[in-house]
Design an enzyme around this catalytic site. Structure first.
Site, PDB file in Angstrom:
ATOM      1  N   ARG A  21       9.059  -2.771  -4.647  1.00 41.25           N
ATOM      2  CA  ARG A  21      10.096  -3.402  -3.835  1.00 41.25           C
ATOM      3  C   ARG A  21      10.922  -4.326  -4.725  1.00 41.25           C
ATOM      4  NH1 ARG A  21       9.426   0.063  -0.635  1.00 41.25           N
ATOM      5  NH2 ARG A  21       8.711  -0.117   1.520  1.00 41.25           N
ATOM      6  N   HIS A  65      16.266   4.372  -5.158  1.00 45.20           N
ATOM      7  CA  HIS A  65      15.057   4.393  -4.302  1.00 45.20           C
ATOM      8  C   HIS A  65      14.613   5.842  -4.075  1.00 45.20           C
ATOM      9  CE1 HIS A  65      12.644   1.862  -1.217  1.00 45.20           C
ATOM     10  NE2 HIS A  65      11.988   2.973  -1.471  1.00 45.20           N
TER      11      HIS A  65
HETATM   12  C1  GLV Z   1       9.206   3.641   0.511  1.00 40.42           C
HETATM   13  O1  GLV Z   1       9.629   2.778  -0.200  1.00 40.42           O
HETATM   14  C2  GLV Z   1       8.096   3.509   1.398  1.00 40.42           C
HETATM   15  O2  GLV Z   1       7.615   2.387   1.610  1.00 40.42           O
HETATM   16  O3  GLV Z   1       7.633   4.544   1.946  1.00 40.42           O
END
Ligand code: GLV
Length: 313
Positions: A228, A276
């Site tokens: 994160r 991401h």
């Molecule tokens: C992605 O970041 C998740 O938490 O699945």
């Protein structure tokens, strides 16, 4: 049972999830909005960062199944029903994808490929010293599903892998050294050539990767953040890169996503940005994993991968 699907996503994404989940749960009904049945008739919710209050006022709710592995945004909603069990997504396909990204980033940093990319931009022909994998210690932060899978893949590749957990509980991944607690982390940093973050985001881990952390690493070390954005203090990371206290950063996650177009990370020569995408959720396998828990709920069997709310993951 009736299952409410709730998330903040594009319409086509929602349709894809509904289709995958309905196919995996033929005996049950997957709803995309409240009002199709009485609130009291909804027994489970399958969620992907639902809007605040999306799950409030469902008296029959007995399971909240997340499609995300990280549940910190879900837990931050004060209207989240207090005593309904929450399960996070654990999907071997996602663990495998995450291990692939960790391997790619480690191989890339170890063999100097970001440096070669910088050299190419300057038409500079300059072979760099080549190290063996066993000379490149890797520190994996987090020994859970993803950290453990990535650590074992790295160890199989010949890297000396240390896995750090904040607290001591848990098994040690095959072929890796396991350590726990802050003093052990501080002692491990000066040896680590590559640090891979796969911690859950909790109040205890937010901001862990600050200037002091980064300055304790060898100056040519690489940071790989796959967890994160809030684990990293951005100003500290940029300062460490600019000061030559850190060699390179591979970042998949950010405080604000999408990463704003004017953010310095986009154009920093020592930063690799990914959108991401280190381990994207696979609709089919995630739907199958969620369906397993829904079937367990329907049959009164034990639920898997429950979140410890006080721990935050
Ligand atoms: C992605 O970041 C998740 O938490 O699945």
């Amino acid at each position: 049972v009736n299952i409410l699907l709730s998330g903040q996503w594009r319409a086509d994404d929602q349709a894809a999830w509904q289709q995958a989940l309905q196919a995996a749960l033929p005996a049950h009904r997957v709803l995309v909005s409240r009002g199709e049945v009485a609130d009291a008739a909804i027994a489970a919710a399958i969620v992907a960062n639902p809007a605040p209050a999306a799950l409030a006022g469902l008296p029959g709710l007995r399971l909240i199944q997340s499609l995300w592995a990280g549940v910190e945004r879900l837990l931050a909603d004060p209207t989240l029903p207090a005593d309904v069990p929450i399960a996070r997504m654990v999907d071997p396909a996602m663990n495998q994808a995450m291990a692939e990204t960790a391997l790619w980033a480690t191989l890339s940093l170890h063999r100097g490929f970001p440096a070669y990319a910088r050299q190419q931009a300057d038409a500079c022909w300059q072979p760099l010293p080549q190290r063996r994998a066993d000379e490149v210690p890797v520190l994996v932060l987090g020994g859970g599903q993803m950290g453990g899978t990535a650590a074992e893949a790295l160890a199989r590749q010949g890297y000396p892998v240390t896995v750090w957990r904040r607290s001591a509980a848990g098994r040690s991944p095959d072929g890796c050294r396991a350590i726990a607690g802050m003093p052990a982390l501080r002692a491990a940093l000066p040896q680590a050539q590559v640090v891979i973050n796969l911690l859950p985001l909790t109040p205890q881990t937010a901001g862990l990767i600050d200037y002091g952390f980064l300055a304790a690493l060898p100056p040519d070390a690489g940071l790989v953040n796959l967890a994160r954005g809030a684990h990293v203090v951005d100003a500290d990371l940029l300062a460490a890169l600019d000061a030559g206290a850190l060699g390179h950063a591979v970042l998949d996650v950010f405080q604000t996503e999408p990463l704003p177009a004017d953010h310095r990370y986009w154009r920093h020569p020592r930063v690799t940005v990914l959108p991401h995408a280190a381990a994207m959720t696979d609709h089919r396998s995630a739907a199958a994993m969620a369906a397993r828990n829904i079937e367990a709920l329907a049959q009164g069997a034990p639920l898997a991968h429950l979140v410890a709310r006080d721990a935050g993951y």
